[in-house]
Structure formats: structure tokens, C-alpha cells
Design an enzyme around this catalytic site. Structure first.
Site, PDB file in Angstrom:
ATOM      1  N   HIS A   1       0.789  -1.035   0.000  1.00 54.78           N
ATOM      2  CA  HIS A   1       0.232  -0.004   0.000  1.00 54.78           C
ATOM      3  C   HIS A   1       1.008   1.153   0.055  1.00 54.78           C
ATOM      4  O   HIS A   1       2.072   1.070   0.413  1.00 54.78           O
ATOM      5  CB  HIS A   1      -0.713  -0.084   1.208  1.00 54.78           C
ATOM      6  CG  HIS A   1      -1.860   1.221   1.250  1.00 54.78           C
ATOM      7  ND1 HIS A   1      -1.553   2.335   1.675  1.00 54.78           N
ATOM      8  CD2 HIS A   1      -3.230   0.891   1.189  1.00 54.78           C
ATOM      9  CE1 HIS A   1      -2.907   2.993   1.872  1.00 54.78           C
ATOM     10  NE2 HIS A   1      -3.970   1.973   1.375  1.00 54.78           N
TER      11      HIS A   1
ATOM     12  N   ASP B   1       2.921  -5.024   7.993  1.00 53.65           N
ATOM     13  CA  ASP B   1       1.812  -4.145   7.722  1.00 53.65           C
ATOM     14  C   ASP B   1       0.499  -4.944   7.921  1.00 53.65           C
ATOM     15  O   ASP B   1       0.238  -5.745   6.799  1.00 53.65           O
ATOM     16  CB  ASP B   1       1.907  -3.464   6.618  1.00 53.65           C
ATOM     17  CG  ASP B   1       0.592  -2.596   6.170  1.00 53.65           C
ATOM     18  OD1 ASP B   1      -0.374  -2.855   6.848  1.00 53.65           O
ATOM     19  OD2 ASP B   1       0.323  -2.083   4.985  1.00 53.65           O
TER      20      ASP B   1
ATOM     21  N   GLN C   1      -4.687  -5.241   6.827  1.00 49.34           N
ATOM     22  CA  GLN C   1      -5.776  -6.190   6.039  1.00 49.34           C
ATOM     23  C   GLN C   1      -5.804  -7.854   6.900  1.00 49.34           C
ATOM     24  O   GLN C   1      -6.499  -8.406   6.313  1.00 49.34           O
ATOM     25  CB  GLN C   1      -5.419  -6.542   4.660  1.00 49.34           C
ATOM     26  CG  GLN C   1      -5.594  -5.049   3.746  1.00 49.34           C
ATOM     27  CD  GLN C   1      -6.997  -4.581   3.915  1.00 49.34           C
ATOM     28  OE1 GLN C   1      -7.855  -5.162   3.994  1.00 49.34           O
ATOM     29  NE2 GLN C   1      -7.222  -3.138   3.599  1.00 49.34           N
TER      30      GLN C   1
ATOM     31  N   LYS D   1     -10.502  -0.961  10.529  1.00 47.06           N
ATOM     32  CA  LYS D   1     -10.710  -2.211   9.564  1.00 47.06           C
ATOM     33  C   LYS D   1     -10.901  -3.404  10.166  1.00 47.06           C
ATOM     34  O   LYS D   1     -11.369  -4.453   9.709  1.00 47.06           O
ATOM     35  CB  LYS D   1      -9.369  -2.265   8.944  1.00 47.06           C
ATOM     36  CG  LYS D   1      -9.279  -1.135   7.735  1.00 47.06           C
ATOM     37  CD  LYS D   1      -8.162  -1.858   6.927  1.00 47.06           C
ATOM     38  CE  LYS D   1      -7.378  -0.408   6.166  1.00 47.06           C
ATOM     39  NZ  LYS D   1      -8.233   0.064   5.213  1.00 47.06           N
TER      40      LYS D   1
ATOM     41  N   CYS E   1      -4.853   2.491  -3.700  1.00 48.80           N
ATOM     42  CA  CYS E   1      -3.581   3.156  -3.183  1.00 48.80           C
ATOM     43  C   CYS E   1      -2.293   2.160  -3.056  1.00 48.80           C
ATOM     44  O   CYS E   1      -1.500   1.802  -2.590  1.00 48.80           O
ATOM     45  CB  CYS E   1      -3.819   3.326  -1.749  1.00 48.80           C
ATOM     46  SG  CYS E   1      -4.867   4.775  -1.125  1.00 48.80           S
TER      47      CYS E   1
END
Lengths: 150, 423
Positions: free
Chosen positions: B140, B217, B220, B243, B381
Site C-alpha cells: 500500500h 503491515d 488487512q 478495519k 492506493c
């Protein structure tokens, strides 16, 4: 559904599937790129100007149905017009897309471009419809490089 | 006793009973009852942000209604209660990630701020001219740009692990990249635009063999996979509250205590100090050193409630159910002529990115919206990912455990409609 039908009118889908003037213009003396980072729409607009008249206009690139059809329709409507005429066409077009009431004279001026009036119900798509017009204005003003919508 | 072998028992119950009572779960999410353009909402944009269960909404309302006050150093009861709740949320995050201690949990605004914190603090402290940072081709923008800024400042080099046409990272290339100049590896756990679940355990192991720390990261991954930062042995792990059923504006940076402790502050202000004079300031201990200013108290409490809710269901069941949805969705979409799925990794989370022949993703999105179906269209993104696949954008349906197979059927009918409009 009716709003969707207003947006994707037959003429728009037709211009999207069969865009007019999708070509580089031979002997073009103006070229500006239009870029909409939101959609990724990217068009290169080519103009040949002779004595202040747009004698030929074409474009290459890709984008969504609204931006591509709008560009195609625009090339059809400004060819043969003077720079000033094209600018006043843009202001009428812009007034239509910002939901303002148009005079009969403006509506007549717009002609086929009025099929894009449904875009007014989809605010995030207004930039798609106006991308090529901003690019055209930059070209008419003698700018070079890229015009971005955001 | 059950403590001896909890895993087999849990697995057995998975097989014996339906994974989730989705209809009951859906009742916990008030927004799923609303209509969009006269149609029932079909929300397939959870990778952008998840919807919120009533328990999270209630936690926010309760905090502002009965406890609102500033945390830390308050002498009055409300402040004491708010502090307890705020720190209680930190402990919930610790347990959720299986971190060693609450001091390893730093509250930030979201994944983006967490990465910027590590880049601005750890990165600025440890990077020298000619050093290298490794990221991947599917990051991202928020896991690209902070490192670019840092590399420009330091004269360092950003290296990128390439991927294959399915959207899987080429680990042998990565292994070759790791070298004496590598200072950090920063890689996404689950790709937001492709759905790929990266083999982060292996990525971390390879980096550690060279003594290189790794940031993951997890924006998600946290909402969809059971996590254990100690088992992963990652050095930093970041994710966003919104999220994972929580509020916007709150997120988590996990860092190993030894690393966090060695890092200088990221921002200066209140709460991050022990003492201040005009001559010298003594910084606070971790995690407070990295939490300058009044934090997002309500956000942290809301995130705590979200974690409670999700943990009660169980991330292993969530992951298993979402995998069923993914398999069903993949099968249904694959049958559509003129549709191409972007991102076909063997290990995938429930993200279905696709393109249609001759139809721009934005037009797909507009037509689906008229059917009440919320998807995301664009570059997500991840512009380098789009460039890698030679496309300007995709349409992306991203699923969560509150989605159903019926909703995937609605999506498929919606796509038929898209073809109709453009025929």
C-alpha cells in the site's frame, strides 16, 4: 434505475464503445495530457490550431465511460470552432454539470453534449465528464504538460 | 485437562457445527439493515473499512455519556475510570496479538501513522547513507512513501521484492536482496488489492538470519487471521482499528520492548515526558514515550470492544468462514465471461479484485451502487500493483464474516447488469 439510465444514455455508451477522433492529429501544434488520479483516466489531447480556429482535434488514452464519451463528444463539438467559441461552450457545459438552469441559447449551443446532463446526479463523476474540457482549455491557453483534476 | 490439548478440540467443533451463525451476527451490525438506492445494502468494501457492531457503538456512547475525562494524572474518579478503560484496551490488544507486555502496544491513529512512527524514529536513528530498506511489490502507498521519504533524507536505497503473475512474492529474489546493507524489511501481511497472504513467517526468519528487523503491515490481516506476534517473531506489527470493527482514528503499533525502548520519540508534547525544564527533557517510558498529547481515548475503548466482540467469535472461525466465501465467490466470478480476477495467489484472504473486458472499473462501481452493492474501484492506493498488472484500476469486492453467499449471488447479478448497460 432511472438515474442510472440518465447517466449511461445510449449515446454515451455508443461514444464509449466507438469513440470519435481517437487518433493522433497529423500536424498538431498543441498537445496536453489530462489525468484524473481518482479514476486513473488518462488522455492525450491533440489540436491543430490555424488562425485561432480548431481545425482538427483528436485524442488517445483510456478512461471510464463518462470521461471517454465526454472526450469523444467534445472533439466532435469543438472542431471548426474558434478558441473563444470553445471556451463559451465549456462554460455552458460546466454550468450544466453543476446543476444550474440553462438558457435556451445555452441548450442550443450544447446540442449533443446535453446527454451528459445526467452526471449531475453523480457528483463524484463530474470530474470524469470535465477532464477533457479542462485539458482543452489548457491547450487553448498554450499550456503544455499534464492537467490533473485533483 | 482441556488446557493440555485445546487445539484438536477446537478443530473438531469446526467440523461438527456450522462455522458461524451469520444471520445472528448480521443483527449485531445495525447498518446492514439499511437500504441503499431502494435496495438492501450489500456491503462488500470491508477492506476499505469494516462495519461496526452495536457493542462498539455502545462502548463509544457509554464512554462519552458516563466517563468522559482525560486520562493519566487525573486526581478525580472520572479520570481514574477513563484511564482504567484506556489501559484496559491496551491489555486487550496485547492479548489479541499475544504480545509479551502491554508496554509493547502503542496507540496510534492507524496503520499509516504506525509505519511513519517507525520510519521517523527507528528508521531515522538507524539508517545511514548507502543502507537499504526492503519492501515488496504489493505494498500500500502507506508502506512505500514513508520509506521513500526516509531514504531520500538519508541517501539510502529502497529495494522491492518482485511478484509473479498470480500476485505471489518471489522469495528467492528476496533472499538475494538481503545483505549487509539491509537495515529493515517492511512487508504487507495481506495485500489489500490482491488478497495475497504473504508467508511472513518465512520472510521474518530469512531477515533475522541476517540480523535484520522486520515490520509487518497487518492492516488487512488483523481483521481476518488469528495473530501471534511472538510466534511470528516480527519486530513491529501495525494495524488500524477501523478495519477490525473499531472506530476510525485509532490504530496499533506493536514493537518488541527492547526495540521500542531504544527508539527516540516520534512527536514531542504532553504525556511523553517524565520531566521538562527549558534546558532538558527526560522522556517517558514506553509506550507513553510515543503517545504525545491526549490520545484517542474513546477510539481505544471502542477498539477494545471490537476485539472483545471478534475474540468471542474467534478469529480461526472467522478465517475459515471467510475462506468458504472466497472459494464460493471465486467460483461464481470465474464463470462470468469477460471477467478476469486480479490476484490469484494460492494463499488468499477474501478479496476479489477483478476487471471486465472493455468496461472501466468506475463504471462497474456506479452500476453496482445503483443495485445497493458497495464495492471499491480504483487503484486501491497500490499504483505499483496496477502498473505490474498493466491495468489502470480494478473493481474490488472485499468480504467479511458478516457477508453471505447470497450477497455474492447479488454481486453476480449486478455484474450481469453492468454488461447489459454496456452491451
Amino acid at each position: 434505475m432511472s438515474e442510472l439510465g440518465d447517466l449511461y444514455q445510449e449515446l454515451i455508451v455508443e461514444h464509449y464503445n466507438h469513440p470519435r477522433n481517437l487518433r493522433k492529429v497529423e500536424g498538431a501544434n498543441r498537445s496536453v495530457e489530462g489525468y484524473n488520479p481518482f479514476c486513473g483516466d488518462r488522455f492525450m489531447l491533440y489540436l491543430r490550431m490555424d488562425n485561432g480556429i480548431i481545425t482538427d482535434i483528436g485524442f488517445l488514452g483510456s478512461g471510464c465511460a463518462i470521461s471517454k464519451a465526454s472526450t469523444s463528444l467534445m472533439t466532435e463539438s469543438v472542431r471548426g470552432k474558434s478558441s473563444e467559441e470553445a471556451q463559451s461552450l465549456f462554460s455552458a457545459f460546466h454550468r450544466m454539470l453543476t446543476g444550474q438552469v440553462l438558457s435556451d441559447q445555452e441548450r442550443e449551443l450544447l446540442g449533443d453534449l446535453e446527454v451528459l446532463s445526467g452526471v449531475v446526479e453523480f457528483p463524484i463523476r463530474v470530474k470524469c465528464a470535465t477532464l477533457s474540457w479542462h485539458t482543452l482549455r489548457a491547450a487553448l491557453e498554450g499550456q503544455k504538460g499534464t492537467v490533473a483534476t485533483e | 485437562m482441556s488446557a493440555m490439548s485445546p487445539a484438536p478440540r477446537r478443530r473438531a467443533s469446526l467440523v461438527d457445527s456450522p462455522l458461524l451463525d451469520v444471520e445472528k451476527i448480521r443483527q449485531d451490525f445495525p447498518i446492514l439493515r439499511r437500504e441503499v438506492r431502494g435496495k438492501p445494502l450489500v456491503y462488500l468494501d470491508s477492506a476499505a473499512t469494516s462495519q461496526k457492531p452495536q457493542a462498539v457503538i455502545d462502548a463509544l456512547v457509554r464512554y462519552y455519556t458516563t466517563e468522559n475525562s482525560n486520562v493519566h494524572r487525573g486526581i478525580h474518579l472520572l479520570s481514574e475510570e477513563a484511564t482504567q478503560e484506556y489501559e484496559g484496551a491496551r491489555t486487550k490488544v496485547q492479548a489479541f496479538l499475544n504480545a509479551s507486555s502491554p508496554q509493547e502496544i502503542v496507540f496510534v491513529r492507524g496503520t499509516t501513522e504506525g509505519i511513519n512512527l517507525v520510519a521517523g524514529s527507528y528508521g531515522r536513528q538507524n539508517l545511514r547513507e548507502g543502507d537499504e530498506i526492503i519492501i515488496s511489490a504489493m505494498e500500500h502507498h502507506s508502506n512505500i512513501v514513508p520509506w521513500q521519504i526516509l531514504c531520500q533524507e538519508k541517501g539510502a536505497r529502497l529495494r522491492v521484492i518482485p511478484m509473479n503473475d498470480s500476485g505471489e512474492l518471489l522469495l528467492e529474489e528476496y533472499e538475494r536482496m538481503l545483505g549487509p546493507r539491509t537495515r529493515l524489511v517492511a512487508v504487507v501481511h495481506v495485500s489489500n488489492s490482491l488478497g495475497t497472504i504473504n508467508p511472513v513467517e518465512e520472510i521474518i526468519r530469512l531477515a533475522h538470519r541476517q540480523g535484520v528487523p522486520v515490520l509487518i503491515d497487518g492492516a488487512q490481516a488483523a481483521p481476518h487471521l488469528p495473530l501471534d506476534v511472538r510466534k511470528l517473531d516480527c519486530d513491529f506489527y501495525v494495524f488500524s482499528g477501523h478495519k477490525i470493527l473499531g472506530p476510525t482514528g485509532i490504530g496499533v503499533l506493536y514493537g518488541k520492548a527492547s526495540l521500542l525502548d531504544s527508539m527516540p520519540p516520534y512527536q514531542g508534547g504532553g504525556d511523553m515526558i517524565k520531566s521538562v525544564t527549558f534546558e532538558k527533557t527526560v522522556y517517558n517510558d514506553i509506550p507513553y514515550r510515543f503517545e504525545a498529547g491526549t490520545p484517542h481515548i474513546a477510539g481505544a475503548i471502542g477498539l477494545g470492544a471490537a476485539i472483545d466482540y471478534l475474540s468471542a467469535i474467534g478469529l480461526d472461525r472467522v478465517a475459515a468462514y471467510e475462506h468458504q466465501l472466497l472459494e464460493y465467490g471465486t467460483e461464481r466470478l470465474s464463470q462470468i465471461r469477460g471477467l478476469r480476477i486480479i490476484g490469484t495467489a494460492r494463499e488468499k484472504a477474501a478479496v476479489l479484485s477483478f476487471v471486465l473486458d472493455g468496461i472501466h472499473p468506475h463504471d462497474i462501481g456506479t452500476v453496482l451502487d445503483s443495485e445497493g452493492i458497495a464495492i471499491r474501484t480504483g487503484h486501491h492506493c497500490t499504483q505499483p500493483v496496477m502498473a505490474r498488472f498493466g491495468i489502470p484500476a480494478t473493481a474490488r469486492a472485499s468480504l467479511a464474516f458478516y457477508n453471505t453467499k447470497q450477497e455474492i449471488d447479488v454481486l453476480v447479478r449486478g455484474i450481469d447488469k453492468v454488461f447489459e448497460v454496456f452491451s
